[in-house]
Design an enzyme around this catalytic site. Structure first.
Site, PDB file in Angstrom:
ATOM      1  N   GLY A 123       8.025  -4.049   5.005  1.00  0.00           N
ATOM      2  CA  GLY A 123       7.646  -2.043   4.891  1.00  0.00           C
ATOM      3  C   GLY A 123       9.166  -2.003   3.865  1.00  0.00           C
ATOM      4  N   GLY A 124       9.438  -2.930   3.152  1.00  0.00           N
ATOM      5  CA  GLY A 124      10.574  -1.747   2.070  1.00  0.00           C
ATOM      6  C   GLY A 124      11.900  -1.275   3.182  1.00  0.00           C
ATOM      7  CB  SER A 132      15.473  -4.889   3.196  1.00  0.00           C
ATOM      8  OG  SER A 132      15.727  -3.332   2.394  1.00  0.00           O
ATOM      9  CG  ASN A 190      10.320  -4.265  -5.760  1.00  0.00           C
ATOM     10  OD1 ASN A 190      11.217  -4.138  -5.170  1.00  0.00           O
ATOM     11  ND2 ASN A 190      11.658  -3.931  -7.409  1.00  0.00           N
ATOM     12  CB  THR A 202       8.233  -7.138   1.534  1.00  0.00           C
ATOM     13  OG1 THR A 202       8.604  -6.376   0.763  1.00  0.00           O
ATOM     14  CG2 THR A 202       8.715  -8.629   2.233  1.00  0.00           C
ATOM     15  CG  ASP A 236      14.843  -4.402  -4.598  1.00  0.00           C
ATOM     16  OD1 ASP A 236      14.341  -3.556  -4.815  1.00  0.00           O
ATOM     17  OD2 ASP A 236      14.306  -5.438  -4.094  1.00  0.00           O
TER      18      ASP A 236
END
Length: 583
Positions: free
Chosen positions: A479-480, A459, A407, A387, A429
Site C-alpha cells: 500500500g505504499g 514504509s 517499488n 508492494t 525511495d
C-alpha cells in the site's frame, strides 16, 4: 416425496456435522458465526498471501514437514512467478522471523542497496530539479537487488528443508500455470508501459503482443532457468555466474549502474527488532530503514493514553485521535528516518512514551490541527501502492511476516534479458532532492539522501504481536505510504477491540500522511461521521481523489493464533486473488 426425503436426510447430515465446527473435544467454542467476516481456520499451519498459487506453494512445503520459514521462502519465490507486479527476484524487502523454540525474533533487512556508482544528485536535471522519468523508469532507478540473498539466507539459517525442495513449486509454476484473473487484469492495465521494452513485452505477452487470457497457460522459461540456477547454487546462482552476467549486460546496454562488484558486495543485515507495548500486548516490528515500525509504535504510544474503546470503533472522536497521531508520525518520518548505517536515527526518542505524552498534550480533542502548524507544507503527487506481503505460521508457533517489493507496480518495467525477471526502481525511495517528495508523496531530507551502498527508506511494516508472552499475530501488507496506517489499524483492532483476524482486517480504514492535509476515508464510514469530522476541521476526502480512482487503503495479510490453539488467517479482500491456505 423422494426429493423431500433426500432433503431431510441432507439436513440431518449437515446438522450432525455442525458441532465439529463449533466445539472442540473439551466443549469450548472454536468459532462463532455472529460476524459478517470469517477467518480461515487451521490446526497445523497457514500461509496468507496476495496470490492463490503462492499461498498454495507455501502450504505444500508445510505439508512436507517444513516450518514457517521454509513456507515463507517458498511463497516468496512463487510470488516472483505468479505476482510479478510486486513479487520479485529483482527487488528487496524485510522479513520478521519468530523462532518459538528460542523465543527469539530476528529482523532480516534485505532492502536494495544503492550501487557504488550512485551519487547524491544523480536524478537532478541541469536546472537542479528532479528528473522523475530518470528516477523512476530508467535503469539508473534500479538498486542492487536483495531478495534472493534475503530468502536464501533466511532458509539456510532458520529453515529446515533443502533449498531445491523449497523452490520446487516456484520452478514448476514458472514452467507454466493457468493465468489468473488478477494477473490478467494487471497485465492488461499496464500493457502500454510494459510493452515499451521489447524484452519485457516478450516476457509477459503473446508473440502477437496481446495479453494472455484467464486460464491460458502462462510460461516463463527464462525465469524458470534463473530459479533452477538459484536452487542449485544458492545466492551465488544470482549474484555470480551467468545470471549476474545478464544483469550487468542489461545495465551496460542501457545506462544502468549495477556492476558485478555491486552484486558480489551485496549483504543482508540482521537487525535488532523494535519493541513496544500497548496495554497487555508486546509489539515487535521492523527497525529502520523501515519507517513503519517506528511510527506504528509511536502512534500506539500516543493512543494508549486515551480510553479508545469507550469512544466506539470508527466514531468521529476515535478517528480524530488516530488522524492527529498520524500527522505527527509522518512529520517525524520526513526529517528523522533513513538507513541507520548512514544516519543516526533517533529511534529511542521517537518511540519513547514520554515523547508520545507530549504529542498527546498538543492534540486538541475538539479541532483538527492544520498540518502547516506541524511542519511546512509541500505539494505531494500520486503514489503507487504495489508492494506485497505474506505471513506464515506453523504448528510449533514459529511465525514469519515478510514484505517485499519492486517499488512501482512492475518496478521500472524492465526485464533482465535472458533471465526473465523484472528490475526494481527503488532508487526513487531515496530523497533525490531533500524536501522534494518521491512518487509515494512522501518527503525526505538529509537522512534519506542518495549515497553509494545505502538502503532507501521504506514504509514496509512486517509486525508481530505477543500476548501474555505468547505469539499472537503476524501482520503486514502492501500500500505504499498507506502500509503504515493500514497495519497500525489492523493490529489496533485486534488489540483494543479483541476483533477476530477477519473483522480486524475488514473494517473500513482511514489514512492521513501529514501532507497533503487531507483525511482519506474508505467507503463504509457513515455520513454522520464524515460530517462530524468535517465540522472538527478535517479536510475529508474519498479515495477517488487520492490514488487515481483507488477505493481501498492497503491490504493486510494477517494470521492470529487463537487461545484454543487454532490458527486463524485472513487474506484481505481489498486485493484480488489474495488467499489464505491452511491445513
Amino acid at each position: 416425496m423422494r426429493f423431500l426425503s433426500l432433503f431431510i436426510a441432507a439436513l440431518i447430515s449437515v446438522s450432525s456435522a455442525l458441532p465439529a465446527l463449533h466445539a472442540q473435544s473439551g466443549g469450548s467454542p472454536i468459532i462463532t458465526y455472529d460476524s459478517r467476516f470469517h477467518p480461515v481456520l487451521a490446526e497445523k499451519g497457514m500461509v496468507v498471501s496476495q496470490d492463490y498459487y503462492a499461498s498454495e506453494a507455501g502450504l505444500e512445503i508445510l505439508k512436507l514437514g517444513g516450518n514457517a520459514i521454509d513456507a515463507a521462502v517458498a511463497t516468496g519465490f512463487a510470488l516472483a512467478v505468479t505476482h510479478p507486479q510486486a513479487g520479485n527476484l529483482g527487488g528487496g524487502g524485510f522479513m520478521m522471523v519468530y523462532l518459538k523454540s528460542e523465543d527469539r525474533v530476528i529482523a532480516i533487512d534485505y532492502r536494495e542497496m544503492a550501487p557504488a556508482g550512485a551519487s547524491r544528485d544523480m536524478f537532478l536535471d541541469g536546472d537542479g530539479n528532479v528528473d522523475n522519468r530518470r528516477a523512476r523508469f530508467s535503469l539508473k532507478a534500479s538498486g542492487t537487488p536483495g531478495t534472493v540473498m534475503g530468502l536464501t539466507q533466511a532458509l539456510s539459517k532458520y529453515g529446515s528443508l533443502p533449498l531445491a525442495t523449497v523452490m520446487a513449486p516456484a520452478i514448476r509454476l514458472a514452467e507454466g500455470f493457468p493465468m489468473s484473473w488478477a494477473l490478467q487484469a494487471s497485465l492488461s492495465r499496464y500493457q502500454q508501459r510494459l510493452g515499451g521494452d521489447p524484452v519485457t513485452k516478450a516476457q509477459f505477452f503473446k508473440e502477437d503482443g496481446s495479453p494472455y487470457q484467464h486460464g491460458e497457460i502462462f510460461r516463463q522459461p527464462e525465469l524458470a532457468a534463473t530459479l533452477k540456477e538459484i536452487a542449485a547454487n544458492g545466492a551465488d546462482g544470482f549474484y555470480r555466474g551467468w545470471v549476474a552476467d545478464r544483469i550487468v549486460e542489461t545495465m551496460e546496454r542501457d545506462g544502468g549502474l549495477i556492476t558485478h562488484d555491486d552484486l558480489q558486495n551485496y549483504v543482508v543485515k540482521e537487525r535488532e527488532p523494535l519493541r513496544g507495548t500497548y496495554r497487555n500486548f508486546e509489539v515487535v516490528t521492523m527497525p529502520p530503514p523501515s519507517s513503519g515500525g517506528v511510527h506504528v509504535i509511536q502512534m500506539l504510544n500516543v493512543l494508549e493514553g486515551w480510553d479508545m474503546k469507550s469512544l466506539g470503533h470508527n466514531s468521529a472522536n476515535y478517528i480524530h485521535r488516530l488522524t492527529e497521531s498520524m500527522k505527527y508520525a509522518y512529520a517525524d518520518r520526513s526529517k528523522y528516518l533513513g538507513d541507520p548505517d548512514y544516519f543516526d536515527v533517533p529511534v529511542e526518542a521517537i518511540t519513547d512514551k514520554d515523547y508520545a505524552t507530549s504529542i498527546r498534550e498538543r492534540i486538541n480533542l475538539e479541532r483538527a490541527t492544520p498540518s502547516t502548524e506541524i511542519a511546512p507544507a509541500p505539494s505531494l503527487p500520486y503514489e503507487s501502492n504495489d508492494t506485497t506481503h505474506f505471513s506464515t505460521m506453523d504448528a510449533a508457533g514459529n511465525m514469519v511476516a515478510n514484505t517485499y517489493t519492486l517499488n512501482f507496480t512492475y518496478g521500472n518495467g524492465r526485464v533482465v534479458a535472458g533471465a526473465g525477471f523484472l528490475l526494481n526502481n527503488e532508487m526513487d525511495d531515496f530523497s533525490a532532492k531533500p524536501g522534494t517528495p518521491n512518487a509515494f508523496g512522501l518527503l525526505g531530507g538529509e537522512a534519506n539522501a542518495i549515497e553509494p551502498g545505502k538502503r532507501p527508506l521504506s514504509s514496509m511494516t512486517p509486525t508481530f504481536l505477543f500476548k501474555d508472552g505468547q505469539p499472537y499475530m503476524a501482520a503486514g501488507g502492501p500500500g505504499g505510504s498507506t502500509i503504515i496506517t493500514s497495519v497500525f489499524q489492523t493490529i489496533l483492532n485486534a488489540m483494543e477491540f479483541d476483533m477476530s483476524v477477519a473483522t480486524a482486517t475488514a473494517r473500513p480504514r482511514i489514512h492521513h500522511q501529514w501532507f497533503p492535509d487531507r483525511l482519506i476515508l474508505e467507503p463504509g464510514h457513515s455520513v454522520d461521521t464524515r460530517q462530524r469530522l468535517a465540522e472538527m476541521g478535517h479536510s475529508v476526502s474519498g479515495l477517488a481523489s487520492f490514488n487515481e480512482g483507488e477505493r481501498v487503503l492497503g491490504a493486510t495479510m494477517s494470521i492470529i493464533r487463537r487461545p484454543d490453539g487454532l490458527i486463524s488467517g485472513m487474506a484481505d479482500y481489498r486485493r484480488p486473488g489474495a488467499h489464505a491456505a491452511a491445513f
